[in-house]
Design an enzyme around this catalytic site. Sequence first.
Site, PDB file in Angstrom:
ATOM      1  N   SER A  86       5.008  -1.708   4.141  1.00  0.00           N
ATOM      2  CA  SER A  86       5.450  -3.063   4.426  1.00  0.00           C
ATOM      3  C   SER A  86       5.268  -3.904   3.173  1.00  0.00           C
ATOM      4  O   SER A  86       4.386  -3.634   2.353  1.00  0.00           O
ATOM      5  CB  SER A  86       4.706  -3.672   5.622  1.00  0.00           C
ATOM      6  OG  SER A  86       3.370  -3.321   5.600  1.00  0.00           O
ATOM      7  N   GLN A 120       0.832  -1.193   0.000  1.00  0.00           N
ATOM      8  CA  GLN A 120       0.000   0.000   0.000  1.00  0.00           C
ATOM      9  C   GLN A 120       0.873   1.251   0.000  1.00  0.00           C
ATOM     10  O   GLN A 120       1.702   1.418   0.894  1.00  0.00           O
ATOM     11  CB  GLN A 120      -0.883  -0.055   1.263  1.00  0.00           C
ATOM     12  CG  GLN A 120      -1.891   1.060   1.386  1.00  0.00           C
ATOM     13  CD  GLN A 120      -2.021   1.515   2.837  1.00  0.00           C
ATOM     14  OE1 GLN A 120      -1.043   1.766   3.515  1.00  0.00           O
ATOM     15  NE2 GLN A 120      -3.262   1.631   3.305  1.00  0.00           N
ATOM     16  N   GLU A 167      -4.274   9.373  17.944  1.00  0.00           N
ATOM     17  CA  GLU A 167      -4.864  10.706  17.964  1.00  0.00           C
ATOM     18  C   GLU A 167      -5.941  10.833  16.879  1.00  0.00           C
ATOM     19  O   GLU A 167      -7.024  11.369  17.130  1.00  0.00           O
ATOM     20  CB  GLU A 167      -3.783  11.774  17.752  1.00  0.00           C
ATOM     21  CG  GLU A 167      -2.854  11.979  18.954  1.00  0.00           C
ATOM     22  CD  GLU A 167      -1.805  10.886  19.112  1.00  0.00           C
ATOM     23  OE1 GLU A 167      -1.573  10.145  18.136  1.00  0.00           O
ATOM     24  OE2 GLU A 167      -1.241  10.745  20.212  1.00  0.00           O
ATOM     25  N   SER A 175       0.985   6.658   2.710  1.00  0.00           N
ATOM     26  CA  SER A 175       1.705   7.623   3.549  1.00  0.00           C
ATOM     27  C   SER A 175       2.921   8.204   2.851  1.00  0.00           C
ATOM     28  O   SER A 175       3.581   7.537   2.047  1.00  0.00           O
ATOM     29  CB  SER A 175       2.186   6.946   4.831  1.00  0.00           C
ATOM     30  OG  SER A 175       1.097   6.565   5.606  1.00  0.00           O
ATOM     31  N   GLU A 197      -8.793  -1.444   6.686  1.00  0.00           N
ATOM     32  CA  GLU A 197      -7.551  -1.564   7.445  1.00  0.00           C
ATOM     33  C   GLU A 197      -7.860  -1.546   8.929  1.00  0.00           C
ATOM     34  O   GLU A 197      -7.353  -2.342   9.700  1.00  0.00           O
ATOM     35  CB  GLU A 197      -6.608  -0.409   7.105  1.00  0.00           C
ATOM     36  CG  GLU A 197      -5.333  -0.438   7.959  1.00  0.00           C
ATOM     37  CD  GLU A 197      -4.355   0.665   7.572  1.00  0.00           C
ATOM     38  OE1 GLU A 197      -4.816   1.735   7.126  1.00  0.00           O
ATOM     39  OE2 GLU A 197      -3.147   0.441   7.736  1.00  0.00           O
TER      40      GLU A 197
END
Lengths: 402, 402, 359, 359
Positions: free
Chosen positions: B156, B121, B372, B124, B239
């Site tokens: 990953s 994936q 958060e 990010s 996810e």
Amino acid sequence: MASVMTEADLRARISAFLAEHDPAAAAGGGDADRLAFLRARFDAGLAWVHFPTGLGGLGAGRSLQPVADDAFAAAGAPDNRPGRIGIGLGMAAPTILVHGSSEQRERFLRPLWTGEEVWCQLFSEPGAGSDLAGLGTRARRDGDDWVLDGQKVWTSMAHVARWAILLARTDPDVPKHAGLSYFVLDMTAPGVEVRPLRQLTGEAEFNEVYLTGARIPDTQRLGDVGDGWKVAQTTLMNERVSIGGGALPREGGMIGVLAAAWRSDPGARTPGMHDTVMRLWVRAEAARLTAMRVRQQLAAGAPGPDGSAVKLSFATLNQQISAAELDLLGDEGLRRDSWAMGRPEEVDFTGRDAGYRYLRAKGNSIEGGTSEVLRNIIAERVLGLPAEPRVDTRVAWKDLPR
Amino acid sequence: MASVMTEADLRARISAFLAEHDPAAAAGGGDADRLAFLRARFDAGLAWVHFPTGLGGLGAGRSLQPVADDAFAAAGAPDNRPGRIGIGLGMAAPTILVHGSSEQRERFLRPLWTGEEVWCQLFSEPGAGSDLAGLGTRARRDGDDWVLDGQKVWTSMAHVARWAILLARTDPDVPKHAGLSYFVLDMTAPGVEVRPLRQLTGEAEFNEVYLTGARIPDTQRLGDVGDGWKVAQTTLMNERVSIGGGALPREGGMIGVLAAAWRSDPGARTPGMHDTVMRLWVRAEAARLTAMRVRQQLAAGAPGPDGSAVKLSFATLNQQISAAELDLLGDEGLRRDSWAMGRPEEVDFTGRDAGYRYLRAKGNSIEGGTSEVLRNIIAERVLGLPAEPRVDTRVAWKDLPR
Amino acid sequence: MSDLVLVESPDEQDLRSGVRAMLAAECTGQSVLSFVSGFSDPFDEKLWRTVARGMGLAGLLVPEAQGGAGAQYRAAAVVAEELGRAVAPVPFLSSAVVATTALGSSASHELLGRLASGERTAALAVPYGLWSAPALLSAQDGAVTGAVRGVADALGADVLLVPADDGLYAVEGSAVRRTRIASLDETRPLCDVEFSAAPARLVAPLATVPCALRTAATMVAAEQVGLASWCLDTTVAYLKERYQFGRPVGSFQALKHRLADLWVELTQARAVVAYAVADLAAGGDDGLVAASLAKIVGSEVAVRAAEECVQMHGGIGFTWEHPAHLYLKRAKATSVAYGSPDRHRARLATLVDLPLEAS
Amino acid sequence: MSDLVLVESPDEQDLRSGVRAMLAAECTGQSVLSFVSGFSDPFDEKLWRTVARGMGLAGLLVPEAQGGAGAQYRAAAVVAEELGRAVAPVPFLSSAVVATTALGSSASHELLGRLASGERTAALAVPYGLWSAPALLSAQDGAVTGAVRGVADALGADVLLVPADDGLYAVEGSAVRRTRIASLDETRPLCDVEFSAAPARLVAPLATVPCALRTAATMVAAEQVGLASWCLDTTVAYLKERYQFGRPVGSFQALKHRLADLWVELTQARAVVAYAVADLAAGGDDGLVAASLAKIVGSEVAVRAAEECVQMHGGIGFTWEHPAHLYLKRAKATSVAYGSPDRHRARLATLVDLPLEAS
């Protein structure tokens, strides 16, 4: 910050004063003797020695105040019952000193210090708690007076106070911080109504104050019209310093009560509670040493920001310690002494029942600035973290959502 | 949500399949036998039974999947090594199913499920973590292709993956959520460079992926141009469901390791640690029962929001439990097995040393949505609390401060 | 134990809606405040009539043979949760759960039947915080002598069930001396009870008492979940409508995160209590573990939710007029009731073989 | 004890600035990362030369008669704090504090003098986590035999100080077998040490060991304050410059509140450590209490600060390349060192008469 007055000078003056005014006679005499003594002490500049000469002080260093207080106490002199006039001493006086006219200083400071006149503070409103600058009590100009309408809340001592420091909105058409002015209100004036406010402890330590056309002469305004927020900062800064700042011995305060409960009842001890008690003991001692260090910083003329840590941890600790005490006491902790609606003038955290402590401590993180507001202040002013995006600082007060 | 397929129907189909395809032979044979078996299982609709017919499923209820998995496992059939293809199964597949064209579903789902093709994936970026929609990897249209430039991180399996799901900015001139598109990238294409990313455990579980003029045919776009954010929601939702969602027995997972450490060394026991261990045991059991209840809700077709509680508490608990284990072990816990830079394909929280657990668990509150961000999501989507004032949603992406 | 059903059935959902609607009408924050401020009645008798007779909820745990619904633990937990949500000052927990369970199925038809109908109430004469074996009173010649401190809901109980040397005795409330305490939680007032050769009849063996305490722990945890749930809902609603700094206070992230954490804790408590209730309903294979877990998690979330409720309401939450304090006091008192979390963690340690001392 | 000075003198401030400036130049996050990634040297020898010889800081606790500065505890704490702030891989704590204090003033001039000059380093051969009496090795005919696991900084020590039956012995590092461990905190590596009839000379009575451990607890707490302080400062700086959602991340209230709480905790830890150091400097009237307090509060704030630092840095804080993990590992390892908070709370309970068991 160096002062011309040395400790030796001060002690000499106090000795001279005590030689002329018999402290024991004043303490043993009637109210009039007591008052005469206190007035003389004020006039000799031995009241708050760091205040200017002529206003109860000698322009000495702040660190010399304990010298004077200790000397008078040791001589058996009567004091001004500071617990009763804390708002006057801690908040009104420093504000009047900084922002008052000379007439205002002359009029108000002496009877304030001697305790002849009790003060209260009219800031908070039902709709303006953390957001004090959003308050809505209106002050409208009418000739030489201001006419006030609104409601104030969380006012301790209002039912016995002669004067109030008061923040009101003089201009709703500008952004909220710019439209406030700061006044001294005569609590005996018509249109001022004081009602007790019962809190969750069952008691009514505080009041609500309703203002309905109450009049304040313009000569009782402190600072310029529209400068109320600035003036209030002086008051609030001193409030935060004064809450939770006293010197305590080890196990002074609420932790001593918990430790005593632990020691007195071995049967109630469990390993889990032991861990809790020890963690709290350590935290309480850490808070105490922090307060000690803050006082040394203040005395050294380098105040630093650590004082805000003291107020924040005082609230948290009082809540955790009183909760742990109830846990330790178990069934017995569920017994209160009474639910009667008393009107206490001071908060007594060590002489009442455990239920009282638990409930009253809940107020410590709300009164005098919520813990949330304090964390904001620490984050922004101490750590320098950026403010959140603000939506309320550029809009006219009257157009804000509420 | 009622399904026509009953458990009995499904069991019958599985028995029929197993009668025709010898599971033991497939498991004992070579890779080709294994693969042939898995392909046949997929083609029989017994892979993910809730997927549509023809795509490895039977359109059955989601709750029947364990029936199939358990039956194949009981028969000794080879599985598709789900630990290795988690991203494909958990994220790529549901996204392709919902947003892919029929050609894309046909092409990708079968080798994805059989494990022939590993997926990763690429979401990010160094500058876009919590604020994923702020990502800057550019995709520029060039004929029938898109040309990509940018850097992705925390990937990953990128070093073994054949395909990636990828989110890139196709229009920097519109507000950030509106300028994204979603692609499938061939990881073997020129301009795709994978570098190991070492983490604080000493290992390199993840990768950085550099895209330098890498090309993606427009046929590998998922969803419309500019709809990337919407498509990504499907991926992210899955996810969050897939992290920390497995059924465990009491003392399954990290708490079992701590409990075993407690039982095995009476000498290390202290009352304080006992309290900590018991508190964590209770929290772990509470989290386990919560996950059990979430699965029952899912099975009943009423998913509810409790799943986000599972991921959040999984992270907190893993961190607290692993920290407590180190505290319990004392000196011995300071000894690691090695600092060598391995490249593990799975996180093994129960089979390594205590230092590894402590360090690796720090990632649990960052990866797959920080704690958060999860709290924001719970506060706004579950509790319905208002959003903070936003400064980034109406401005063109290129004009945002960063 | 993994096949226990932790989600609610449609019947249970209906029961919950019904009880909640009734309480919304008959047990508001204001009515409980008035009750508490009066400091006079032992419980809200009008409300109890509705709960017990009107809705027939006093007999959920009474065997069918004695006129009850027969061990409806799941339903009783729903009722306890809703009553907790309303801090209702009624003796459901003390009479319909604890005393009823203590009587067991072997007790006289007559008393159980009258408890089931709500005609009478009973209280188990043990301290509210009791979690292990009770101190036994002396029973001689059909009369009980001794004293028990801090008994919940005993002031209004028609019958007191007294653990004595050779079994559990029933004593008429009118035959004992009861002294009301200024209780931390006035919605469930405590009193001290003195028995001076009070006429008593043996109604059950002592073995029912641990069972009653275990049921009490689970049911009080259900109540705590309801209580915490009210606190969270009320706080969220207030923070949506309260504006400071030109924004709803609920848009401030620090508060949002604390409420999110509280919601997570509540979600977990709900699952744990569901498990303990399901285990009770299924016969209690994992009984002690499940009850202790429920009592720990329930107590913690109730106290935290009530404390956050007071704090996040700011000044208004600190007043007598706002009902938040009723929840705070109930939360703290129930945390002690039937064993504090600390006591239950100690018990649990033994049950799950995580002893402090080497065995 | 209330007249102890808890604020820093101008001289101490100068010392702090000097050490901090030196470390900013010679001990950066990158240099420590390289050191750790190399996994070879026992400590950073170049840096230690600067600290010990260049700045003359190795002899702060060595008596003046033996060439040291003479029990300069306040100065040593300043140095420890600054070294902690830099996670400096040098044996200041182990050699200049612990070993030096263990030698006491009665030790041979020669060794203390050489430790003071930084020419040699020594390590007390006890497990890093030791907090009470050490296991004693066997000493016979001027030779020591036995093994000690997990000794801090022993790998590079020229001399090992070994608690044996009849006193503390000095053994040359070259005469023992040392096995390096993959230590959680590689900036202060541990090793296992084996003594096989290693030639040894008696250098001090065993009574110095508790004193060394108490001093170690206080000084490691100073180090922890420095460490926590770096974590807080670094996190604040990062959150000011890191933008997400079009805002600096440091403007998000939930993070601000956590950092405010951390700052409060750090402020308290600073006061507690100042107290323990001032007490040591004044002769130690409140010694054990002060040291235990410091070790508890220091350990807690260090671990929390380092954990928040990693978390608030997000992904980058989880990488090997960012120095945050060096602080996390040092924090967790020092938390165990010289007694965990849990052990010190237990000791404190006895000292301040809050025993668990009835006396």
